[in-house]
Design a protein around this motif. Structure first.
Motif, PDB file in Angstrom:
ATOM      1  N   VAL A  67       0.835  -1.200   0.000  1.00 34.50           N
ATOM      2  CA  VAL A  67       0.000   0.000   0.000  1.00 34.50           C
ATOM      3  C   VAL A  67       0.872   1.254   0.000  1.00 34.50           C
ATOM      4  CG1 VAL A  67      -1.626   1.342   1.370  1.00 34.50           C
ATOM      5  CG2 VAL A  67      -2.009  -1.092   1.052  1.00 34.50           C
ATOM      6  N   VAL A  87      -4.502  -1.147  -7.054  1.00 35.34           N
ATOM      7  CA  VAL A  87      -5.305  -1.156  -5.849  1.00 35.34           C
ATOM      8  C   VAL A  87      -5.047  -2.480  -5.115  1.00 35.34           C
ATOM      9  CG1 VAL A  87      -7.308  -1.900  -7.199  1.00 35.34           C
ATOM     10  CG2 VAL A  87      -7.646  -0.961  -4.940  1.00 35.34           C
ATOM     11  N   VAL A  88      -4.867  -2.370  -3.804  1.00 30.91           N
ATOM     12  CA  VAL A  88      -4.550  -3.549  -3.010  1.00 30.91           C
ATOM     13  C   VAL A  88      -5.791  -3.978  -2.241  1.00 30.91           C
ATOM     14  CG1 VAL A  88      -3.032  -4.524  -1.251  1.00 30.91           C
ATOM     15  CG2 VAL A  88      -2.226  -2.661  -2.705  1.00 30.91           C
ATOM     16  N   THR A  89      -6.184  -5.217  -2.447  1.00 31.73           N
ATOM     17  CA  THR A  89      -7.339  -5.709  -1.698  1.00 31.73           C
ATOM     18  C   THR A  89      -6.928  -6.964  -0.923  1.00 31.73           C
ATOM     19  OG1 THR A  89      -8.095  -7.089  -3.511  1.00 31.73           O
ATOM     20  CG2 THR A  89      -9.001  -4.876  -3.384  1.00 31.73           C
TER      21      THR A  89
END
Lengths: 133, 597
Positions: free
Chosen positions: A57, A68-70
């Motif tokens: 992140v 995008v980091v999920t």
């Protein structure tokens, strides 16, 4: 609160503030972004997935990388935790195993930014219900 | 500053708050604290997501997981499963009404796929009580740009070119309205925001004020600069306490930042706003009545001209725009007229917010590009008619509008097409009706509203609407005669032609359009004395099928008016003159011997 005295001030202020909103802006168009999914099951967390996620992140935020980091659940590669799945638009998703912070940075710099392939890719031999069409 | 990996957006609109969304926010926060995730996840109270049918809504960013009907007891599970371990709580996900499958994220929900959010761009996205989040999304940048780079004439010109038309109902070109107000010279002018939302079922203005109050403040300031006004007034109904609160918070924050007040952003322009509360009279949505109400007079309309742009509040030039109209303004200046006028149809540009209600699966607030068809709205966004019933009509434009039927399903929705179809855009209420709805009763319902809300100043509206209502009452209670239909039509025309303001000029529309589209249904009421939809109570006829009746006397005991007679173990009879059509016998009979017509 300080008054905003000019359009220039307002713009500067916006630049400082948009940082906090980035994640929401990005979620508006997830299809066009690199999606990194960190497996955050118990085994993942135990082997350090949370640190890896923090590193990722911070890295993409700092370098302004369109990603995008999920979080995801267990991917089943418990032997290779922490694992992350990287989905670059237009390419098949790739799963990396044994990811620590250094590896995470390498993945961002080499695979995501430059498109080079790296060691540590786990060949995926499954299909998910989302893939069937 | 902590870099949150997850944002949990919780709807804080009136609808979701009614189902305890405030408590949900508290519980989510405390569970985050329990697990030491304060630096990972942030809980944000936002405005309305529009999907009110399934509220309260919790949306998880960045994966767009859309949890519906969340209860305060679910919060711990959401945090422990989703935030901590990345496992979605599938029982809270939205279930597609057609396929019965869970849909993981909002991007794949039919409800959102056809929508285009301009006026609602920040609703359900930012915290309305945090000006920083608005600024982070280019808030006040349009005002800044105009103040430092444009003359009022240039700015008005842009708005004219964009093709924006008033969203309050009439569809008057907004740029032109501003231009007229700007050309009238006076020592003081006023910008008024009409937040007196009154159509039954419409709540878009409330949602915008609750979800994105700064956009209205910014647009009013822009309008002030363009027309040369330093004062803005929001006329808002007192029944909107949350919207009032959010607006007040927003105005205070804007003042603290110097975005309202003297010499805004270093320019020579000064502007501030104040709030006036309306008592919730429908007629006060009419410009002149609204202005009288603000002046402390009775909320009654006066003849135009003079238009408010010449002689408005306290006799000074006043520009009145509706909330949704203002909400579009900053976006137009930021993204340009070409972008804006590329959306919509030839004469109706941009998008329109509709409050979708009635017999439809996905009730809620939607924003769609002009030119979308009714079919797309009802079946794709709305998810079709409830319980698999048959579509009958959709009422648009509230008490001023009319009904659209199956033949209009593929008509592109815009200002002019709706008028051509005998209805109107109005403020955007859209009430869907199915086969069980009686159209005469629908017309009666709207007339009831008009009779209640007519200010009584002019005779056609005060007396005429009352007579229309009486006539409809007569028809639905089974006492109508065929001549009544002609009478209704004639009286409607007279009311339309002779009423003073928009309320009376449009109030017969629900009657005329239902007669036009459902003439047979009216006819059935007055000739055969039946209600085809089976909804008019007085037109129901209860009889006992002699072959099925065992004479058990259950119905006799159930009947509250002693309308049923007969010997024990012999078929009974209902006296239609005594029967009050309550249905008690029908429910009691074990042998399905009661027939309803």
């Amino acid at each position: 609160m300080n008054k905003i005295k000019s359009l220039e001030d307002l713009r500067k202020m916006k630049q400082n503030l948009e940082h906090g909103m980035n994640i929401r802006e990005k979620s508006n168009e997830p299809e066009s972004l690199v999606q990194i999914r960190v497996a955050m099951a118990t085994c993942g967390i135990a082997s350090g997935a949370r640190t890896v996620m923090n590193t990722l992140v911070e890295k993409i935020e700092k370098e302004k990388i369109p990603a995008v980091v999920t979080q995801g659940g267990c991917m089943g590669y418990c032997y290779a935790e922490p694992t992350i799945e990287v989905r670059v638009p237009g390419k098949d998703p790739v799963v990396f195993g044994y990811v620590d912070s250094a590896k995470a940075i390498e993945i961002v710099e080499k695979y995501i930014v430059n498109g080079e392939l790296l060691d540590g890719i786990i060949p995926t031999n499954y299909k998910t219900i989302n893939d069937k069409n | 500053m902590a870099q949150y990996k997850m944002h949990l957006l919780v709807c804080g609109g009136t609808g979701c708050r009614a189902s305890e969304s405030e408590q949900i926010v508290e519980n989510l926060k405390s569970e985050i604290k329990n697990l030491g995730l304060e630096n990972d996840a942030q809980v944000v109270t936002t405005g309305c997501f529009g999907f009110c049918e399934k509220g309260p809504i919790v949306k998880i960013i960045p994966d767009n997981t859309f949890y519906t009907q969340v209860k305060k007891e679910d919060c711990a599970e959401i945090i422990r499963e989703h935030v901590l371990k990345g496992r979605k709580v599938s029982r809270l996900l939205y279930e597609d009404p057609e396929t019965q499958k869970h849909i993981e994220d909002s991007k794949h929900m039919g409800f959102y796929q056809k929508q285009m959010r301009i006026a609602l761009r920040n609703c359900g996205f930012i915290d309305p009580e945090n000006v920083d989040e608005y600024i982070a999304r280019d808030g006040y940048a349009a005002l800044g740009k105009i103040l430092s780079e444009m003359t009022p004439e240039e700015a008005i010109d842009i708005l004219k070119k964009s093709g924006l038309r008033g969203r309050g109902g009439g569809g008057f070109p907004t740029g032109l309205k501003w231009e007229i107000a700007s050309k009238n010279k006076a020592d003081q002018k006023y910008v008024v925001c009409n937040a007196d939302e009154g159509d039954p079922g419409a709540f878009m203005d409330r949602s915008i004020l609750e979800g994105d109050p700064h956009s209205i403040i910014e647009a009013m300031a822009i309008c002030g600069y363009c027309i040369g006004a330093s004062k803005g007034i929001v006329y808002i109904r007192a029944e909107y306490p949350l919207a009032i609160k959010r607006l007040k918070v927003a105005a205070r924050q804007a003042r603290e930042y110097g975005l309202l007040g003297e010499q805004i952003l270093g320019s020579d322009f000064s502007f501030d706003i104040e709030l006036r509360y309306g008592a919730g009279a429908f007629v006060c949505g009419e410009e002149t009545a609204l202005i009288h109400s603000m002046e402390g007079l009775r909320g009654e309309p006066t003849v135009k001209p003079p238009f408010p742009a010449e002689k408005g509040y306290l006799g000074k030039p006043t520009n009145v725009n509706n909330v949704e109209t203002f909400a579009n303004v900053p976006a137009i200046y930021l993204k340009g007229t070409e972008w804006y006028s590329s959306i919509g149809t030839e004469k109706s540009k941009g998008t329109k917010v509709f409050a979708l209600a009635g017999k439809i699966n996905n009730v809620g607030l939607i924003e769609v590009p002009m030119g979308i068809t009714l079919r797309e709205v009802i079946y794709e966004i709305g998810g079709g008619i409830k319980d698999g019933k048959k579509f009958k009509a959709v009422q648009t434009g509230g008490p001023s509008g009319g009904c659209l039927t199956e033949k209009h399903l593929d008509t592109p929705i815009d200002f002019d097409n709706l008028i051509a179809a005998g209805s109107m855009m109005g403020s955007g209420g859209m009430i869907v009706m199915d086969e069980d709805d009686c159209m005469v009763s629908v017309a009666k319902f709207y007339l009831e509203f008009t009779v209640e809300e007519s200010c009584g100043k002019c005779a056609p509206c005060r007396i005429g609407n009352k007579r229309l209502h009486e006539m409809l009452e007569k028809i639905t209670s089974g006492k109508g005669v065929p001549e009544d239909i002609e009478y209704l039509k004639n009286l409607s025309r007279v009311i339309k032609d002779t009423s003073l303001c928009g309320l009376g000029q449009t109030s017969p529309n629900p009657v005329l359009s239902t007669i036009e589209n459902f003439y047979d249904e009216y006819l059935a009421h007055v000739t055969e004395r039946i209600c085809p939809a089976g909804s008019c109570k007085a037109l129901k006829l209860y009889t006992i099928i002699a072959d099925k009746c065992t004479g058990c006397t259950a119905c006799v005991r159930a009947c509250p008016v002693d309308a049923i007679t007969g010997e024990k173990r012999q078929p009974h009879v209902i006296d239609p003159d005594k029967c009050i059509r309550c249905g008690a016998c029908y429910e009691k009979c074990k042998f399905t011997a009661i027939h309803v017509q």
